[in-house]
Design a protein around this motif. Structure first.
Motif, PDB file in Angstrom:
ATOM      1  N   MET A 261      35.829  41.225  42.397  1.00 27.78           N
ATOM      2  CA  MET A 261      35.723  42.449  43.126  1.00 27.78           C
ATOM      3  C   MET A 261      34.358  42.558  44.047  1.00 27.78           C
TER       4      MET A 261
ATOM      5  N   ASN B 251      37.194  50.317  46.127  1.00 23.71           N
ATOM      6  CA  ASN B 251      36.324  49.430  45.337  1.00 23.71           C
ATOM      7  C   ASN B 251      34.893  49.761  45.642  1.00 23.71           C
TER       8      ASN B 251
ATOM      9  N   THR C 139      38.227  52.161  37.336  1.00 23.23           N
ATOM     10  CA  THR C 139      38.755  51.002  37.648  1.00 23.23           C
ATOM     11  C   THR C 139      40.279  51.246  38.075  1.00 23.23           C
TER      12      THR C 139
ATOM     13  N   GLN D 218      34.644  42.552  47.855  1.00 20.97           N
ATOM     14  CA  GLN D 218      33.875  43.855  48.178  1.00 20.97           C
ATOM     15  C   GLN D 218      33.173  43.348  49.694  1.00 20.97           C
TER      16      GLN D 218
END
Lengths: 218, 253
Positions: free
Chosen positions: A95, A159, A181, A99
Motif C-alpha cells: 500500500m 488509502n 483498512t 500510494q
C-alpha cells in the motif's frame, strides 16, 4: 519553531489530502454523476457549479493551492523512499508503494485533466458541458486513460484516508487500523463505482438513459 | 559410508569501510544444531573459501548469543535478523549473509549502529533523576502498566526495524521506529512522564516521527515483537495534542 517545519509540513500535507482535496473529489464525482441521468441533468449541474458565487476564490483556495502543495510535497516524500516490497511483501508495504505510484499517476492525470477541461476551455472560450466530455471520451484510448486516472485518484484518496487516520492519531491499535483498512477498501469500491459510472455515462449515453428509465434506484 | 554433509554460505564481504564489497563462498562441514554464528566460528577456525583458497576470516559482531543484545544482526537469506537465533537446519541453502545496508559497514558483516544510539540521545530516551539532593522515591507504577511497558523495554537497538523501513535510508534523516517507541516507553513511566513534553518536542524535530510513511514493515520484522506501529500511532496522537499546546499556548506544560 524552525526545526518543527518538517513536522508541520507533513501534517499539513496529510490534512490537505482529506480536507479540502478529498472532500472536493467526492463533490466533483457526485456532480459528474449527474451525467448518468442524461445530457440536460449534467449540463444543469455543471452550470450550477460554474455559477457559484466567488467562484475563483473557491477554485484557488479549495482546489488549486491545496493540490499544488500536496503534489509538490508529495513528490518530495515519494523520492525519499527506497521501496523494498521484493524483500518485505507485506500488505501495508505494498500500500505504501501503491500510494506513491498512484500519487504520481494522479498528478499527471489531474494536471492534464485541469488543462483540458478548465484552463484550455477558459482560454479558448469553449463551454464545459456534456458534449465536451463526450468528444474527449469518443475513443477507447481516452476512456482507458480516464479509467486509470480516476481509479488511481480514488485509490490514492482511500488509502490516504487510512494513513491520515494513523498520522493524526485517530486509529492507534492494530484492531482499529484493521477496521480502518476494511472501511477504506469499502470507500474505494463505492467511490470507484460512482466514478466509473460517470465516465461510461459519456461513452454510452443511450444505455444510461434506458437504465434510468427502467431502474428506479439509479 | 555417506558422503560428508557440507553447509554452503555466500557471504558479502568488505575489507574496510571505504572499499568495495565482494562475495565469497564457503563450504563448511555440517554438525547438528548449528546456528549461523557457530558456522562463522568454523570459518574463523579454518578460513578457506569455496575454491579451497586461504582467505581472511569473516568479521562479525556478537554478544549475548541469546537474542537479547542485538549485536549480531545481519541480513540472512534476504531478511534482517539475529545470527545467534538463525538455525542452520531451518535455513535454505546456500545461506546468504550480508551486512545490514542501513548502517555503515565496519568490516564484512560488522556494522556501526551509532546512529541508533545518537537517536536515543536526540529524543531524550532516559529518565532524569539526578539532582543536588535525594529526591526520594518516585510515584508507583501499576503492575498492569509495568507488564505492558516491559514489552516496549525489550528493544535491543538491533537495527532490524531500521533495515526493514523504506523511509530509513541515505536520502532521508528519519531516525527510524526503534527510538520512537522508546519515547513511548519513557513517557509511560510515572517519573519519566514528568518530562513528556520535552521528548515529544524532540520527536517533532527534523527526521522525527512525521517521517514515518506507515509501511509497517517494522512491526512485521521486530524480533522482539514490539508493537512499534502502535507506539508510532499513539505518539502521533500525543504530538498532535502537543503541537496544539505549543501553537496556541496552554495553562500547563
Amino acid at each position: 519553531m524552525a526545526d518543527n517545519r518538517d513536522f508541520a509540513l507533513r501534517r499539513l500535507h496529510s490534512l490537505l489530502g482529506v480536507i479540502p482535496i478529498g472532500l472536493f473529489l467526492l463533490q466533483h464525482l457526485t456532480v459528474n454523476h449527474f451525467a448518468t441521468r442524461g445530457r440536460d441533468s449534467f449540463n444543469a449541474a455543471a452550470h450550477f457549479m460554474e455559477s457559484l458565487p466567488y467562484r475563483y476564490l473557491l477554485e484557488i483556495f479549495i482546489i488549486f493551492l491545496p493540490i499544488i502543495f500536496h503534489a509538490v510535497f508529495g513528490l518530495y516524500i515519494t523520492f525519499q523512499a527506497r521501496n523494498n516490497v521484493s524483500r518485505y511483501g507485506y500488505l501495508r508495504n505494498w500500500m505504501f508503494l501503491l500510494q506513491r505510484i498512484t500519487g504520481i499517476i494522479t498528478l499527471i492525470f489531474i494536471s492534464w485533466h485541469v488543462w483540458e477541461t478548465r484552463l484550455a476551455a477558459a482560454l479558448f472560450g469553449s463551454e464545459v458541458n456534456f458534449n465536451m466530455m463526450e468528444e474527449i471520451l469518443d475513443n477507447p484510448l481516452m476512456v482507458g486513460i480516464y479509467v486509470v486516472g480516476v481509479l488511481s485518484t480514488i485509490f490514492h484518496f482511500s488509502n490516504g484516508l487510512w494513513s491520515f487516520l494513523v498520522s493524526w492519531g485517530f486509529t492507534i491499535t492494530p484492531r482499529s487500523q484493521k477496521i480502518a483498512t476494511y472501511v477504506t477498501i469499502g470507500i474505494f469500491f463505492v467511490v470507484s463505482i460512482i466514478g466509473l459510472r460517470s465516465i461510461y455515462a459519456f461513452v454510452y449515453p443511450e444505455w444510461f438513459a434506458f437504465a434510468t428509465n427502467n431502474l428506479a434506484i439509479l | 559410508m555417506a558422503e560428508e554433509k557440507v553447509i554452503k554460505f555466500i557471504i558479502k564481504r568488505q575489507d574496510n569501510p571505504d572499499s568495495a564489497s565482494y562475495e565469497e563462498t564457503f563450504e563448511i562441514p555440517y554438525r547438528t544444531n548449528m546456528n549461523v554464528i557457530s558456522a562463522l566460528m568454523e570459518i574463523r577456525r579454518n578460513p578457506v573459501n569455496g575454491q579451497g583458497e586461504k582467505t581472511t576470516p569473516v568479521t562479525w559482531e556478537m554478544g549475548c548469543l541469546e537474542e537479547v543484545c542485538g549485536a549480531c544482526s545481519m541480513v540472512i537469506n534476504g531478511k534482517p535478523r539475529q545470527s545467534c537465533t538463525a538455525l542452520v537446519d531451518k535455513l535454505e541453502q546456500p545461506i546468504r549473509l550480508e551486512p545490514m545496508a542501513t548502517f555503515p559497514v565496519v568490516r564484512d558483516l560488522q556494522v556501526d549502529r551509532s546512529r541508533m544510539f545518537d537517536a536515543l540521545k536526540k529524543v531524550k530516551a532516559w529518565i532524569p533523576i539526578d539532582g543536588t539532593y535525594d529526591l526520594g522515591p518516585g510515584p508507583r507504577m501499576p503492575e498492569k502498566k509495568r507488564q505492558w511497558a516491559y514489552e516496549l523495554s525489550k528493544c535491543m537497538t538491533c537495527g532490524v526495524c531500521l533495515e526493514a523501513c523504506p523511509n530509513v535510508n541515505d536520502k532521508s534523516d528519519f531516525i527510524g521506529p526503534a527510538p520512537l517507541s522508546q519515547v513511548r516507553l519513557f513517557n509511560a513511566h510515572p517519573t519519566g512522564e514528568m518530562n513528556k513534553s520535552e521528548r515529544l518536542d524532540a520527536l517533532m524535530g527534523d527526521g522525527g516521527l512525521a517521517s514515518c510513511g506507515n509501511s509497517q514493515n517494522c512491526v512485521q520484522s521486530c524480533p522482539k515483537g514490539i508493537p512499534l506501529t502502535t507506539s508510532i500511532a499513539a505518539l502521533n496522537r500525543d504530538t498532535s495534542l502537543q503541537s496544539f499546546r505549543n501553537f496556541f499556548g496552554s495553562d500547563y506544560q
